[in-house]
Design an enzyme around this catalytic site. Structure first.
Site, mmCIF file in Angstrom:
data_model
loop_
_atom_site.group_PDB
_atom_site.id
_atom_site.type_symbol
_atom_site.label_atom_id
_atom_site.label_comp_id
_atom_site.label_asym_id
_atom_site.label_seq_id
_atom_site.Cartn_x
_atom_site.Cartn_y
_atom_site.Cartn_z
ATOM 1 N N HIS A 426 0.812 -1.213 0.000
ATOM 2 C CA HIS A 426 0.000 0.000 0.000
ATOM 3 C C HIS A 426 0.847 1.266 0.000
ATOM 4 C CE1 HIS A 426 -2.101 3.309 2.117
ATOM 5 N NE2 HIS A 426 -3.033 3.019 1.235
ATOM 6 N N ARG A 516 30.396 -4.530 -16.589
ATOM 7 C CA ARG A 516 31.419 -5.192 -15.780
ATOM 8 C C ARG A 516 30.789 -6.076 -14.711
ATOM 9 N NH1 ARG A 516 34.806 -0.139 -13.781
ATOM 10 N NH2 ARG A 516 32.674 0.529 -13.302
ATOM 11 N N ARG A 583 32.341 -7.583 -19.682
ATOM 12 C CA ARG A 583 33.721 -7.879 -19.292
ATOM 13 C C ARG A 583 33.702 -8.710 -18.019
ATOM 14 N NH1 ARG A 583 37.578 -3.198 -17.247
ATOM 15 N NH2 ARG A 583 36.639 -3.806 -15.264
#
Length: 636
Positions: A426, A516, A583
């Site tokens: 709520h 990353r 990466r």
């Protein structure tokens, strides 16, 4: 029957006759059952029945006279007038012909589900579930009602709830005429989620308006605790495009506290006494309340519902707010309510407003962020609902939970901070409608924050919201994306934090040039990967810390792989079908040491920038198996 309509005979166009909730239930029961969406059967007591009841008891003139003197900003007067109107309705006499129709319809439901079936008795107002106003929780619901006498008396309580203080205040706030709104009643077979789980799901991300996910919350027991914010539920995100192609794209799981559950009170089946809350065992709290198959089934239900309502709305995208329940006896999943989402679906995504903290301060409380704004003010700690009127304009409301009774005062707050609740509770719904930040599920906000303390509430830092000590500086900038021309050079973004991926996806870009893994490992996992691989060899205290951090997962290896999958998956989903370049980990040894168990495996280096890091780790004897987990996650 004159005052009863069965779900099978109701369509969405019948809102004036049966209210928003019943119209939607009838629409789904009739149109979506054949598509596999399960909806418990029931019937509507029509708005004409409500008008007849008021007329039969000569209540219309009394109600009009009470409302004529109403000052909605005078909360004491509001409470007095609302109480008088409700008492007049609740203690009225049920007309015999209306009573007989209710009994007959209930008996028909008993033919399908067994004698004296347990039913939910809910309000369904003719002005609710609208595109611009939800009216969420303004009237009452009663669960586990059995027997004709209990049903009849409960219906009178529901009729009276059209004039709760919160409903009166909300109609004033939304500009609705009180006497222009009538109340229908939903009578629907209960789903035995009291011995299983239930929750709420949205077919859009509730914080950013990102369209391509289904957001699901879940907790043990009946669903009122999730709706009211009594518990911090489990959360799941499912990616729609690949779900429809047969994949299992759960891109985020987060276990909630779930410390109580609502169950049947076996000895009572009448309004107000038919359910009770009980504690959940700590071991159950640490587990997810539904499994992956349930999550995917619910997501498919949600997508079907959204498609149907979008088609009914002249193919205008119509995201939905859906309540669901799992039957503990049959194991089946059911939809028990659905309504259009009324806040983020109205947002203008050509206007990108960025809030950014520029000042620094101590974090005194942390929870789930609602909205992306930042607000400041003095704390007003309110422990009990009876004291809610103490809140002054511009204060930061600090409380355990809010429910619809708080609505008249919530608009005074600059921000809302609660101990309990998730993003579908709520407090979260009202905060979005009011356009103020809320931080929910902080666990201990009322304990660590004192009255009058100056605070800054920030929801501008991803999924996590932070309450800072002091009035801190922040910036607000509005960017009009519609005025930005296309660049000749393709722009790629750097995104390391999955929590901001959905919002960032609205920026004009060709994708992500660098995502990353460090942020995911540090903030979402927080455990050294070798400690997860060698969990059985660790000391008892380190195992305890790891078990606590893994909440919801029992296998340490799976925990690491799944969290990498979810983090990368969230970023990829946000920018789909644009490319995302990931990466793999590039932590320095001192950063790995800061993770749980890290001091066991990492050297102390004078210059970590030039030390054991980067690709040199990947094939080393000390790290190769941990690197293999990263590869496993990306391959999956």
């Amino acid at each position: 029957m004159k005052y009863i309509k069965r779900f099978a005979d109701i369509r969405i166009e019948d809102v004036p006759e049966v209210g928003g909730k019943n119209a939607s239930l009838g629409e789904m029961y009739s149109a979506l059952t054949e598509k596999g969406v399960k909806v418990p059967n029931g019937f509507a007591i029509t708005a004409d029945a409500f008008r007849y009841y008021l007329e039969y008891n000569n209540l219309n003139d009394q109600i009009a006279e009470h409302l004529r003197t109403l000052d909605p900003d005078n909360l004491e007067q509001l409470s007095d007038i609302g109480g008088k109107i409700r008492a007049g309705i609740a203690y009225g006499e049920m007309p015999e012909d209306l009573h007989e129709e209710i009994v007959q319809a209930y008996a028909e439901l008993g033919e399908e589900y067994g004698h004296n079936p347990d039913v939910a008795v809910r309000s369904s107002a003719t002005a609710e579930d609208l595109p611009t106003a939800s009216f969420a929780g303004q009237q009452e619901s009663y669960l586990n009602i059995r027997g004709t006498r209990n049903l009849s008396s409960t219906c009178k309580q529901v009729f009276a709830s059209l004039y709760t203080d919160r409903a009166i205040s909300y109609r004033v706030h939304q500009g609705f005429e009180h006497l222009g709104v009538a109340l229908s009643i939903t009578v629907q077979k209960m789903v035995r989620s009291d011995i299983s789980s239930s929750g709420v799901m949205f077919t859009v991300d509730t914080e950013t308006g990102f369209r391509d996910v289904v957001f699901i919350t879940s907790s043990y027991g009946l669903g009122e605790n999730v709706v009211q914010g009594t518990v911090n539920p489990d959360e799941f995100y499912v990616f729609k495009p690949t779900l429809e192609s047969g994949k299992a794209p759960i891109i985020k799981r987060q276990v909630g506290r779930k410390d109580v559950k609502m169950i049947y009170a076996a000895e009572h089946h009448n309004a107000g006494m038919s359910t009770k809350n009980v504690s959940v065992h700590p071991e159950e709290q640490r587990r997810f309340s539904i499994d992956d198959d349930d999550v995917l089934t619910l997501a498919k239900y949600a997508v079907e519902i959204e498609k149907h309502y979008t088609a009914k709305n002249d193919n205008k995208f119509t995201p939905m707010d859906v309540e669901w329940a799992k039957d503990g006896e049959s194991g089946e999943l059911f939809v028990v309510q659905a309504r259009p989402e009324t806040v983020v679906s109205q947002a203008d995504h050509t206007k990108h407003i960025v809030y950014k903290m520029t000042g620094q301060g101590e974090v005194v409380a942390q929870g789930k962020s609602v909205g992306k704004k930042i607000a400041t003010g003095k704390a007003k700690v309110i422990l009990e609902a009876k004291d809610m009127h103490d809140l002054e304009d511009g204060e930061v409301l600090i409380t355990d939970i809010t429910d619809p009774d708080w609505e008249p005062v919530m608009k005074r707050a600059s921000a809302i901070v609660t101990n309990r609740g998730g993003r579908t509770c709520h407090a979260a719904i009202i905060a979005r409608e009011l356009g103020i930040p809320a931080i929910v599920g902080c666990n201990n906000a009322t304990e660590v924050i004192t009255n009058g303390r100056e605070l800054t509430a920030s929801c501008a830092e991803g999924d996590s919201g932070y309450v800072y000590d002091g009035i801190l500086d922040f910036e607000e900038e509005e960017i009009d994306l519609s005025e930005m021309g296309e660049s000749k050079t393709k722009l790629l973004l750097n995104v390391g934090n999955p929590e901001v991926a959905f919002e960032t996806s609205f920026l004009p870009s060709a994708g992500v040039g660098l995502a990353r893994l460090e942020f995911i490992i540090n903030n979402t996992i927080g455990i050294h990967p070798r400690a997860l691989l060698e969990y059985d060899k660790l000391d008892e205290y380190t195992q305890f810390r790891i078990t606590k951090a893994m909440g919801g997962y029992e296998d340490p290896r799976r925990f690491f792989v799944e969290k990498i999958k979810e983090g990368v998956g969230s970023i990829a989903a946000a920018f789909y079908p644009r490319p995302v370049v990931v990466r793999l980990s590039d932590f320095k040894s001192n950063e790995y040491r800061s993770l749980i168990g890290g001091e066991i495996y990492e050297p102390v280096e004078e210059n970590p920038m030039l030390g054991f890091r980067g690709a040199a780790r990947y094939f080393s004897e000390e790290f190769a198996e941990a690197f293999a987990l990263e590869c496993q996650a990306l391959k999956a």
